[in-house]
Design an enzyme around this catalytic site. Structure first.
Site, mmCIF file in Angstrom:
data_model
loop_
_atom_site.group_PDB
_atom_site.id
_atom_site.type_symbol
_atom_site.label_atom_id
_atom_site.label_comp_id
_atom_site.label_asym_id
_atom_site.label_seq_id
_atom_site.Cartn_x
_atom_site.Cartn_y
_atom_site.Cartn_z
ATOM 1 N N ASN A 90 0.805 -1.221 0.000
ATOM 2 C CA ASN A 90 0.000 0.000 0.000
ATOM 3 C C ASN A 90 0.844 1.280 0.000
ATOM 4 O OD1 ASN A 90 -2.519 1.733 0.866
ATOM 5 N ND2 ASN A 90 -0.953 2.087 2.436
ATOM 6 N N TYR A 155 3.970 8.931 -11.374
ATOM 7 C CA TYR A 155 3.024 8.144 -10.567
ATOM 8 C C TYR A 155 2.221 7.176 -11.445
ATOM 9 C CZ TYR A 155 -0.793 7.425 -7.156
ATOM 10 O OH TYR A 155 -1.729 6.887 -6.301
ATOM 11 N N LYS A 159 2.301 3.073 -11.299
ATOM 12 C CA LYS A 159 1.100 2.271 -11.032
ATOM 13 C C LYS A 159 0.774 1.349 -12.214
ATOM 14 C CE LYS A 159 0.232 3.923 -6.910
ATOM 15 N NZ LYS A 159 0.397 3.055 -5.726
HETATM 16 P P1 NAP Z 1 -1.244 8.620 2.281
HETATM 17 O O1 NAP Z 1 -2.428 9.003 3.074
HETATM 18 O O2 NAP Z 1 -0.341 9.696 1.728
HETATM 19 O O3 NAP Z 1 -0.364 7.591 3.136
HETATM 20 C C1 NAP Z 1 0.812 7.072 2.574
HETATM 21 C C2 NAP Z 1 1.322 5.960 3.454
HETATM 22 O O4 NAP Z 1 2.499 5.418 2.838
HETATM 23 C C3 NAP Z 1 1.747 6.432 4.839
HETATM 24 O O5 NAP Z 1 1.483 5.407 5.749
HETATM 25 C C4 NAP Z 1 3.251 6.653 4.679
HETATM 26 O O6 NAP Z 1 3.981 6.515 5.910
HETATM 27 C C5 NAP Z 1 3.589 5.508 3.744
HETATM 28 N N1 NAP Z 1 4.823 5.718 2.985
HETATM 29 C C6 NAP Z 1 5.132 6.746 2.159
HETATM 30 N N2 NAP Z 1 6.374 6.559 1.659
HETATM 31 C C7 NAP Z 1 6.842 5.404 2.179
HETATM 32 C C8 NAP Z 1 8.048 4.688 2.056
HETATM 33 N N3 NAP Z 1 9.068 5.118 1.300
HETATM 34 N N4 NAP Z 1 8.184 3.533 2.753
HETATM 35 C C9 NAP Z 1 7.183 3.078 3.529
HETATM 36 N N5 NAP Z 1 6.015 3.712 3.704
HETATM 37 C C10 NAP Z 1 5.859 4.863 3.026
HETATM 38 O O7 NAP Z 1 -1.651 7.741 0.989
HETATM 39 P P2 NAP Z 1 -3.065 7.087 0.610
HETATM 40 O O8 NAP Z 1 -3.854 8.105 -0.107
HETATM 41 O O9 NAP Z 1 -3.631 6.373 1.769
HETATM 42 O O10 NAP Z 1 -2.585 6.032 -0.507
HETATM 43 C C11 NAP Z 1 -2.292 4.677 -0.187
HETATM 44 C C12 NAP Z 1 -2.038 3.926 -1.480
HETATM 45 O O11 NAP Z 1 -3.172 4.012 -2.326
HETATM 46 C C13 NAP Z 1 -0.857 4.485 -2.289
HETATM 47 O O12 NAP Z 1 -0.173 3.438 -2.926
HETATM 48 C C14 NAP Z 1 -1.546 5.365 -3.299
HETATM 49 O O13 NAP Z 1 -0.767 5.532 -4.455
HETATM 50 C C15 NAP Z 1 -2.804 4.564 -3.572
HETATM 51 N N6 NAP Z 1 -3.898 5.372 -4.115
HETATM 52 C C16 NAP Z 1 -4.418 6.422 -3.414
HETATM 53 C C17 NAP Z 1 -5.451 7.165 -3.989
HETATM 54 C C18 NAP Z 1 -6.086 8.343 -3.295
HETATM 55 O O14 NAP Z 1 -6.932 9.001 -3.922
HETATM 56 N N7 NAP Z 1 -5.757 8.642 -2.048
HETATM 57 C C19 NAP Z 1 -5.924 6.824 -5.254
HETATM 58 C C20 NAP Z 1 -5.366 5.746 -5.924
HETATM 59 C C21 NAP Z 1 -4.362 5.015 -5.352
HETATM 60 P P3 NAP Z 1 4.147 7.801 6.930
HETATM 61 O O15 NAP Z 1 2.799 7.972 7.584
HETATM 62 O O16 NAP Z 1 5.203 7.377 7.888
HETATM 63 O O17 NAP Z 1 4.517 8.974 6.081
#
Ligand code: NAP
Length: 247
Positions: A90, A155, A159
């Site tokens: 994730n 990005y 993906k």
């Molecule tokens: P988020 O709220 O920004 O959280 C990101 C998470 O990833 C946090 O727990 C962060 O840890 C961790 N992280 C970042 N860089 C890292 C690294 N180098 N090593 C280990 N952990 C790391 O992101 P989210 O929106 O929940 O997204 C989660 C996933 O879903 C991602 O893969 C994202 O691309 C995908 N996604 C999200 C969306 C959206 O609309 N939000 C849409 C499509 C896909 P810290 O808390 O310690 O910083």
């Protein structure tokens, strides 16, 4: 190995979608090993929530863009210590810019975290799951890896690459009863999307037939399904959770 505790590793479980996935899988009976990169307090709070609800959880600082750290984590904390039922790749970041302005450094950071990170986690998890002859891997991809998005070349490429990795992983690991699938969220309300302007949000909303943004829980339910026994015959698939934005 049957006495080992069934465990789900959720990378980036401190916030957003990963936090919802960690709590949901804990509610389905898995011990949760969640990782974070910098937000130790938030990761600790998720662990506390899971423990308070009667589950089992631990948090680990692990930067998925560092292959040697990932290998050490699986070797030292997982192998022979727990039963690795599930890996949820994730953790992810975005560093957006138009192609003409996108710096090599920001290309590398996003690819190393969002594509090489899941690859190394999958490889290290697969070493353990193949011995178990059982496992579930779920990769968080994105609608922009399916349809492209201006300003997100790095990005969307990461993906889209992770979708290819999912399909290849499914074919390579099926013989050992390991499934590999992806969940592709659309626009989900988390920190990652929190900084978008009102105008950008309005434009995205217009593209979503269900006329709302997704929640982290919407995505967590799809991940939990693919991680469950009910999805035993599903592998190499991309399950979109996007309100109809791309179908
Ligand atoms: P988020 O709220 O920004 O959280 C990101 C998470 O990833 C946090 O727990 C962060 O840890 C961790 N992280 C970042 N860089 C890292 C690294 N180098 N090593 C280990 N952990 C790391 O992101 P989210 O929106 O929940 O997204 C989660 C996933 O879903 C991602 O893969 C994202 O691309 C995908 N996604 C999200 C969306 C959206 O609309 N939000 C849409 C499509 C896909 P810290 O808390 O310690 O910083």
């Amino acid at each position: 190995m049957s006495e080992l505790v069934p465990t789900a590793v959720v990378t980036g479980g401190s916030r957003g979608i990963g936090k919802a996935v960690a709590k949901t899988l804990a509610g389905r009976g898995f011990q949760i090993y969640l990782t974070y990169v910098s937000k130790a307090d938030e990761a600790g709070a998720v662990v506390e929530d899971i423990l308070a609800a009667g589950g089992k959880a631990r948090a680990f600082a692990l930067d998925v863009s560092r292959p040697e750290a990932v290998a050490a984590f699986f070797q030292e904390e997982i192998r022979d210590k727990v039963f690795l039922s599930v890996l949820v790749n994730n953790a992810g970041i975005a560093k957006d810019n138009l192609i003409l302005r996108l710096k090599d450094e920001d290309w590398d950071k996003v690819l190393n975290t969002d594509l090489r990170g899941p690859f190394v986690c999958m490889r290290e998890a697969a070493k353990i799951m193949t011995r178990q002859r059982l496992g579930r891997i779920v990769n968080l991809v994105s609608v922009v890896g399916q349809m492209g998005n201006p300003g997100q070349a790095n990005y969307s490429a990461a993906k889209a690459g992770l979708i290819g990795l999912t399909k290849t992983g499914a074919k390579e690991l099926a013989a050992r009863n390991i499934t590999v699938n992806a969940v592709a969220p659309g626009f989900v309300e988390t920190d990652m999307t929190g900084s978008l302007s009102e105008e950008t949000r309005r434009v995205y909303l217009e593209q979503i037939p269900l006329k709302r943004f997704g929640t982290a829980q919407d995505v967590a339910e799809a991940v939990a399904f693919l991680a469950s026994d009910k999805a035993a015959y599903i592998t190499g698939q991309v399950l979109s959770v996007n309100g109809g934005m791309y179908c």
